[in-house]
Design a protein around this motif. Sequence first.
Motif, PDB file in Angstrom:
ATOM      1  N   GLU A  46      70.285  36.166  59.722  1.00 54.16           N
ATOM      2  CA  GLU A  46      70.163  35.006  58.702  1.00 54.16           C
ATOM      3  C   GLU A  46      70.932  33.960  59.336  1.00 54.16           C
ATOM      4  OE1 GLU A  46      71.322  36.802  54.968  1.00 54.16           O
ATOM      5  OE2 GLU A  46      69.334  37.309  54.501  1.00 54.16           O
ATOM      6  N   PHE A  49      69.299  32.596  62.176  1.00 56.72           N
ATOM      7  CA  PHE A  49      68.100  31.406  61.951  1.00 56.72           C
ATOM      8  C   PHE A  49      68.685  30.118  61.481  1.00 56.72           C
ATOM      9  CE2 PHE A  49      65.813  29.633  58.104  1.00 56.72           C
ATOM     10  CZ  PHE A  49      64.748  29.303  58.714  1.00 56.72           C
ATOM     11  N   PHE A  50      69.731  30.069  60.451  1.00 51.91           N
ATOM     12  CA  PHE A  50      70.328  29.030  60.114  1.00 51.91           C
ATOM     13  C   PHE A  50      71.110  28.197  61.413  1.00 51.91           C
ATOM     14  CE2 PHE A  50      69.601  30.500  56.068  1.00 51.91           C
ATOM     15  CZ  PHE A  50      68.839  29.423  55.339  1.00 51.91           C
ATOM     16  N   ALA A  66      76.820  25.730  61.209  1.00 49.91           N
ATOM     17  CA  ALA A  66      76.105  26.399  60.342  1.00 49.91           C
ATOM     18  C   ALA A  66      76.360  27.979  60.448  1.00 49.91           C
ATOM     19  CB  ALA A  66      74.800  26.385  60.855  1.00 49.91           C
ATOM     20  N   MET A  81      73.274  39.545  45.553  1.00 52.63           N
ATOM     21  CA  MET A  81      72.509  40.791  45.736  1.00 52.63           C
ATOM     22  C   MET A  81      73.447  41.909  45.115  1.00 52.63           C
ATOM     23  SD  MET A  81      70.843  40.505  49.770  1.00 52.63           S
ATOM     24  CE  MET A  81      70.131  41.968  49.292  1.00 52.63           C
ATOM     25  N   MET A 178      63.303  37.923  41.490  1.00 55.03           N
ATOM     26  CA  MET A 178      63.285  36.489  41.259  1.00 55.03           C
ATOM     27  C   MET A 178      64.796  35.671  41.106  1.00 55.03           C
ATOM     28  SD  MET A 178      61.307  33.946  40.918  1.00 55.03           S
ATOM     29  CE  MET A 178      62.091  32.268  40.817  1.00 55.03           C
ATOM     30  N   ALA A 182      66.418  33.193  43.691  1.00 54.97           N
ATOM     31  CA  ALA A 182      66.665  31.750  43.489  1.00 54.97           C
ATOM     32  C   ALA A 182      68.320  31.634  43.587  1.00 54.97           C
ATOM     33  CB  ALA A 182      66.386  31.522  41.974  1.00 54.97           C
ATOM     34  N   PHE A 185      69.150  31.163  47.374  1.00 54.94           N
ATOM     35  CA  PHE A 185      68.815  29.690  47.942  1.00 54.94           C
ATOM     36  C   PHE A 185      69.758  28.756  47.246  1.00 54.94           C
ATOM     37  CE2 PHE A 185      64.521  31.899  48.423  1.00 54.94           C
ATOM     38  CZ  PHE A 185      64.407  31.631  49.664  1.00 54.94           C
ATOM     39  N   LEU A 189      71.753  26.175  49.591  1.00 56.59           N
ATOM     40  CA  LEU A 189      71.596  24.715  49.761  1.00 56.59           C
ATOM     41  C   LEU A 189      72.926  23.988  49.238  1.00 56.59           C
ATOM     42  CD1 LEU A 189      69.581  22.300  49.600  1.00 56.59           C
ATOM     43  CD2 LEU A 189      69.229  22.932  47.100  1.00 56.59           C
ATOM     44  N   ASN A 194      75.308  25.100  55.373  1.00 57.86           N
ATOM     45  CA  ASN A 194      74.760  24.427  56.705  1.00 57.86           C
ATOM     46  C   ASN A 194      74.950  23.118  56.774  1.00 57.86           C
ATOM     47  OD1 ASN A 194      73.447  27.106  57.389  1.00 57.86           O
ATOM     48  ND2 ASN A 194      72.193  26.700  55.458  1.00 57.86           N
ATOM     49  N   PHE A 195      75.346  22.198  55.815  1.00 53.65           N
ATOM     50  CA  PHE A 195      75.792  20.898  56.135  1.00 53.65           C
ATOM     51  C   PHE A 195      76.560  20.602  54.842  1.00 53.65           C
ATOM     52  CE2 PHE A 195      71.504  21.334  53.661  1.00 53.65           C
ATOM     53  CZ  PHE A 195      71.707  20.985  52.624  1.00 53.65           C
ATOM     54  N   LEU A 200      74.511  15.851  50.545  1.00 47.50           N
ATOM     55  CA  LEU A 200      73.365  16.375  49.433  1.00 47.50           C
ATOM     56  C   LEU A 200      73.104  14.953  48.725  1.00 47.50           C
ATOM     57  CD1 LEU A 200      74.578  19.787  47.948  1.00 47.50           C
ATOM     58  CD2 LEU A 200      72.456  19.162  49.105  1.00 47.50           C
ATOM     59  N   LEU A 204      72.651  16.145  42.794  1.00 46.61           N
ATOM     60  CA  LEU A 204      72.685  17.618  43.187  1.00 46.61           C
ATOM     61  C   LEU A 204      74.269  17.980  43.258  1.00 46.61           C
ATOM     62  CD1 LEU A 204      70.180  18.794  45.589  1.00 46.61           C
ATOM     63  CD2 LEU A 204      70.428  19.841  43.493  1.00 46.61           C
TER      64      LEU A 204
ATOM     65  N   ASP B  17      56.876  33.938  40.576  1.00 43.43           N
ATOM     66  CA  ASP B  17      57.153  34.356  41.942  1.00 43.43           C
ATOM     67  C   ASP B  17      56.425  33.485  42.663  1.00 43.43           C
ATOM     68  OD1 ASP B  17      58.774  36.352  41.526  1.00 43.43           O
ATOM     69  OD2 ASP B  17      57.220  38.184  41.652  1.00 43.43           O
ATOM     70  N   TYR B  32      67.091  20.141  53.473  1.00 33.84           N
ATOM     71  CA  TYR B  32      67.840  20.495  54.796  1.00 33.84           C
ATOM     72  C   TYR B  32      67.532  19.535  55.971  1.00 33.84           C
ATOM     73  CZ  TYR B  32      70.177  23.368  58.058  1.00 33.84           C
ATOM     74  OH  TYR B  32      71.029  23.917  59.204  1.00 33.84           O
ATOM     75  N   PRO B 164      64.325  38.125  57.455  1.00 33.01           N
ATOM     76  CA  PRO B 164      65.104  36.891  58.213  1.00 33.01           C
ATOM     77  C   PRO B 164      64.740  37.259  59.808  1.00 33.01           C
ATOM     78  CG  PRO B 164      66.449  38.671  57.514  1.00 33.01           C
ATOM     79  CD  PRO B 164      65.313  38.946  56.623  1.00 33.01           C
ATOM     80  N   ALA B 168      64.320  33.946  62.022  1.00 33.27           N
ATOM     81  CA  ALA B 168      64.972  33.764  63.357  1.00 33.27           C
ATOM     82  C   ALA B 168      64.296  33.775  64.468  1.00 33.27           C
ATOM     83  CB  ALA B 168      66.216  34.729  63.297  1.00 33.27           C
ATOM     84  N   TYR B 174      61.833  25.952  63.988  1.00 32.97           N
ATOM     85  CA  TYR B 174      62.216  25.365  65.060  1.00 32.97           C
ATOM     86  C   TYR B 174      61.484  26.014  66.178  1.00 32.97           C
ATOM     87  CZ  TYR B 174      65.482  29.272  64.562  1.00 32.97           C
ATOM     88  OH  TYR B 174      65.865  30.845  64.417  1.00 32.97           O
TER      89      TYR B 174
END
Lengths: 270, 250
Positions: A46, A49-50, A66, A81, A178, A182, A185, A189, A194-195, A200, A204, B17, B32, B164, B168, B174
């Motif tokens: 993860e 990726f970011f 990031a 989680m 779900m 949510a 994420f 965000l 990440n920023f 924003l 937000l 979903d 983003y 992920p 990635a 990207y």
Amino acid sequence: MRASTNSWSQSARAFFAEITLSYKALFTWLDLKNYTVMKFAAPLLEMAFFSFLGKFAAGEPGMQYAAFGNALMAMGVNTVMGVVIVIGAERQFGTLSSLFATPANRFRVFFGRTIFHMIDGFTGAIIGLTYAALLFGVSFASANLGAMLFIVVFTSIASVGYGLLLGGYSLFSRDVGMIMNAGFFILFLLCGINFPVDALPVWLKPFSYAIPLTYGVMAARKTLQGSGLDGVGDLILWEAITGAAMIIVGYILFNWFEKLSKQKGTLDVM
Amino acid sequence: MEMTFKTFLARPEWFLDNTVAPLVFTIVALVYFKTLQMQNFTLYAVFGAGVAGMWATTLWGSGNAIEFERWGGTLEYTLVSPMRLWKVVLGRALTYAVLGLVMMAEVMALAMIIFSIPLQIGNPIAFLISLIATTVSFTVLGMLFATTFVLSRASRSLKNLLEPAAFALCGVMYPVAVLPFWVQLVSFSLSPTWGMETMRATIQQEVLPATFSWNLFWLMIITLIYLAISWFFFRVVENRARVKGELEKI
């Protein structure tokens, strides 16, 4: 006096047994092999990726920004989680009705489930920070490590309120996945992972500033630049306030959803 | 496939979903990219979010198809039924791959309607060919993963790891050129990477670059390799599951 001491130690023993057993029982999929994968490999992917997305957008500084944010995100991951799953898993295992039939103190049941996830969140952040330093070029040369450590511990504790807030809803809804996704994420965000939060859209920002992790990430970034605890006092204070507010609201919702799911007969609905 | 689709619709949450989740993911991607003032907004944010949704749905489908059977105590019956396991899994994986396509279409529609992002595809026919090839590849990958999900009770962890990993390593949002060289070697052994490369080429240009055919060729070759491996694994898995006798262990 003796009786009261015995009662206290018995209570403490019961609490410890409860937090240990609830963690072990509700995380059956986390045997050592799985735990290692989820603790070491998934956060790395993860983060990768970011971080590479950050590199694509803003070069090396974007990647480092990031990577550091995502290292701290481990605390958010655990609160969402971990805490949501341990509450939602009761339904999956068919033990939710039995749990609510007991006269057990609800706050103890509710809050006890988060203890291990605080520790887990803390270790996750340390692993993440190690990745950030070794693989993504984040420099800790001018960091105030003592202050950063304190903030990581404090954020691990303050962040569970967010998980409890979402976890309460999983008593009522059968779609734990779900809620979890949510919630996950939203943290990515809104919390300056990440920023910066300043980037924003204006509408937000209030949501960002309602989440304790936002303040934890901001404070940790300051300590990375060398700031001490005195330089991040206001952020820690806001983190404590939002964290406590979320725990209180989460507890009220937990009780409300318990009542609602009993009324609607949805406790064991899968 | 019909059974899988009905099972999917039987869960009242399917609507959530398939509307809220892609919406949230798209918002995250769009905010983003907008925040970071990134170039190639449509190419990477919108199509990237769409393919990410496709990937997540396929993986979710192939993983949960087995996991739900395990939890429901029906995995043993599925394995001993006259229908071969690979056919059962193929039907499920294909259904979820098609649902993944719907998710992608949804993400693109959301981008156009809510965020007013104009979507232009340079070469629509080539895009369709790439999309079909990528969907087939995702289906085969789903089958390959399903073999490990049958044997392992850690399917949820594997699923959480593979999601992920693809994001990635496969250059979903990207170009893989951003990755270190040794990571790129891993990336190019994964079919989603080639799928993304072919689709991006068709979106960017009406006249396709020479690399398009080459990328499509590699996408198909790698998919065929996955198919051969999954074929072999299904035979091994069916045998091992019977020998170990741990299918119902949760």
